[in-house]
Design a protein around this motif. Structure first.
Motif, PDB file in Angstrom:
ATOM      1  N   PRO A  12       8.259-100.248  50.639  1.00  0.00           N
ATOM      2  CA  PRO A  12       7.542-101.290  49.890  1.00  0.00           C
ATOM      3  C   PRO A  12       8.404-101.782  48.727  1.00  0.00           C
ATOM      4  N   LYS A  13       9.046-102.924  48.907  1.00  0.00           N
ATOM      5  CA  LYS A  13      10.087-103.372  47.980  1.00  0.00           C
ATOM      6  C   LYS A  13       9.584-103.539  46.545  1.00  0.00           C
ATOM      7  N   ALA A  14       8.450-104.221  46.378  1.00  0.00           N
ATOM      8  CA  ALA A  14       7.954-104.467  45.027  1.00  0.00           C
ATOM      9  C   ALA A  14       7.572-103.160  44.340  1.00  0.00           C
ATOM     10  N   ALA A  15       6.922-102.271  45.090  1.00  0.00           N
ATOM     11  CA  ALA A  15       6.528-100.982  44.515  1.00  0.00           C
ATOM     12  C   ALA A  15       7.754-100.184  44.091  1.00  0.00           C
ATOM     13  N   VAL A  16       8.802-100.223  44.905  1.00  0.00           N
ATOM     14  CA  VAL A  16      10.036 -99.494  44.577  1.00  0.00           C
ATOM     15  C   VAL A  16      10.688-100.092  43.335  1.00  0.00           C
ATOM     16  N   ILE A  17      10.662-101.412  43.199  1.00  0.00           N
ATOM     17  CA  ILE A  17      11.237-102.046  42.004  1.00  0.00           C
ATOM     18  C   ILE A  17      10.456-101.626  40.758  1.00  0.00           C
ATOM     19  N   ILE A  18       9.126-101.592  40.866  1.00  0.00           N
ATOM     20  CA  ILE A  18       8.302-101.155  39.730  1.00  0.00           C
ATOM     21  C   ILE A  18       8.634 -99.713  39.369  1.00  0.00           C
TER      22      ILE A  18
END
Length: 237
Positions: A14-20
């Motif tokens: 999950p790209k956005a979750a990983v960035i967060i």
């Protein structure tokens, strides 16, 4: 009781979750560098950059909003950070795939804002000269993600570990509605003082964030139907 994994969880990242998560980790590294300067430096930094409930009304709405935003990325300890990030990674993937990465980030921030407002409104913060009610942590926003997951996958099996020391360790696949329902119930009971001891945990932030996520994803379902569960997902255990 600790969630190990979600059975049948999509293994894509999950790209956005990983960035967060990455942003939270970087901010915590900054916190460690501040803490290394000596006693009191980190506490002062958290007061400067976090949201102080007792100072609401003494500064502009924009400044208060900025403090609330920064508070979502500040954590009191490594355990606080790692616990939050694990829950975000575990339950955030499904919600992100449903909403899309950009909408997920926006929803995450909204959940965090609602959680903070719930704490400010109902948290009964006692203001003193030395305690101005600093609010930090991503728990409220992540609670919103968990509420959204509950709407999307109420019957998903959460592999849960009970106990932490051998031989008193075992795991059980708990339905998500039971796991998340139990998590919310314990927060409510701790908030009203029926279980546990007095802590610095902002239970109202958890409750407010969870309800925000649940309501948001529920109404999103009228626009985009939730994905149907895979009947063979149990084979991924």
């Amino acid at each position: 009781m600790f969630p190990v994994t979600v059975i049948g969880r999509d293994k894509s990242i999950p790209k956005a979750a990983v960035i967060i998560i990455a942003v939270n980790l970087l901010v915590f590294l900054w916190e460690l560098s501040v803490d290394a300067k000596g006693d009191g430096f980190l506490k002062t930094a958290l007061q400067d950059y976090g949201l102080e409930v007792c100072k609401i009304g003494e500064q502009s709405v924009a400044a208060t909003g900025l403090d609330g935003f920064r508070s979502l990325f500040l954590h009191a300890s490594a355990a606080h950070l790692l616990g939050n990030m694990w829950f975000l990674y575990l339950f955030g993937g499904m919600v992100e795939r449903y909403l899309g990465s950009i909408k997920f980030v926006l929803a995450y921030l909204v959940f965090g804002a609602v959680a903070t407002l719930a704490h400010v409104a109902f948290g009964n913060t006692v203001c003193t000269v030395t305690d101005t009610g600093v609010v930090i942590g991503a728990s409220g926003a992540i609670a919103g993600v968990m509420g959204g997951f509950l709407v999307l996958r109420p019957n998903a099996k959460v592999k849960t570990m009970f106990g932490f020391f051998r031989p008193f360790v075992w795991s059980w696949n708990v339905p998500a509605f039971l796991f998340l329902g139990y998590w919310l119930l314990t927060d409510v009971l701790q908030q009203v003082g029926w279980i546990g001891v007095e802590t610095d945990v902002a239970h109202w932030a958890h409750i407010g964030g969870f309800i925000a996520g649940l309501v948001f994803v529920f109404f999103a379902g009228f626009v985009k139907p939730p994905p149907k569960p895979d009947p063979l997902e149990h084979l991924a255990d």
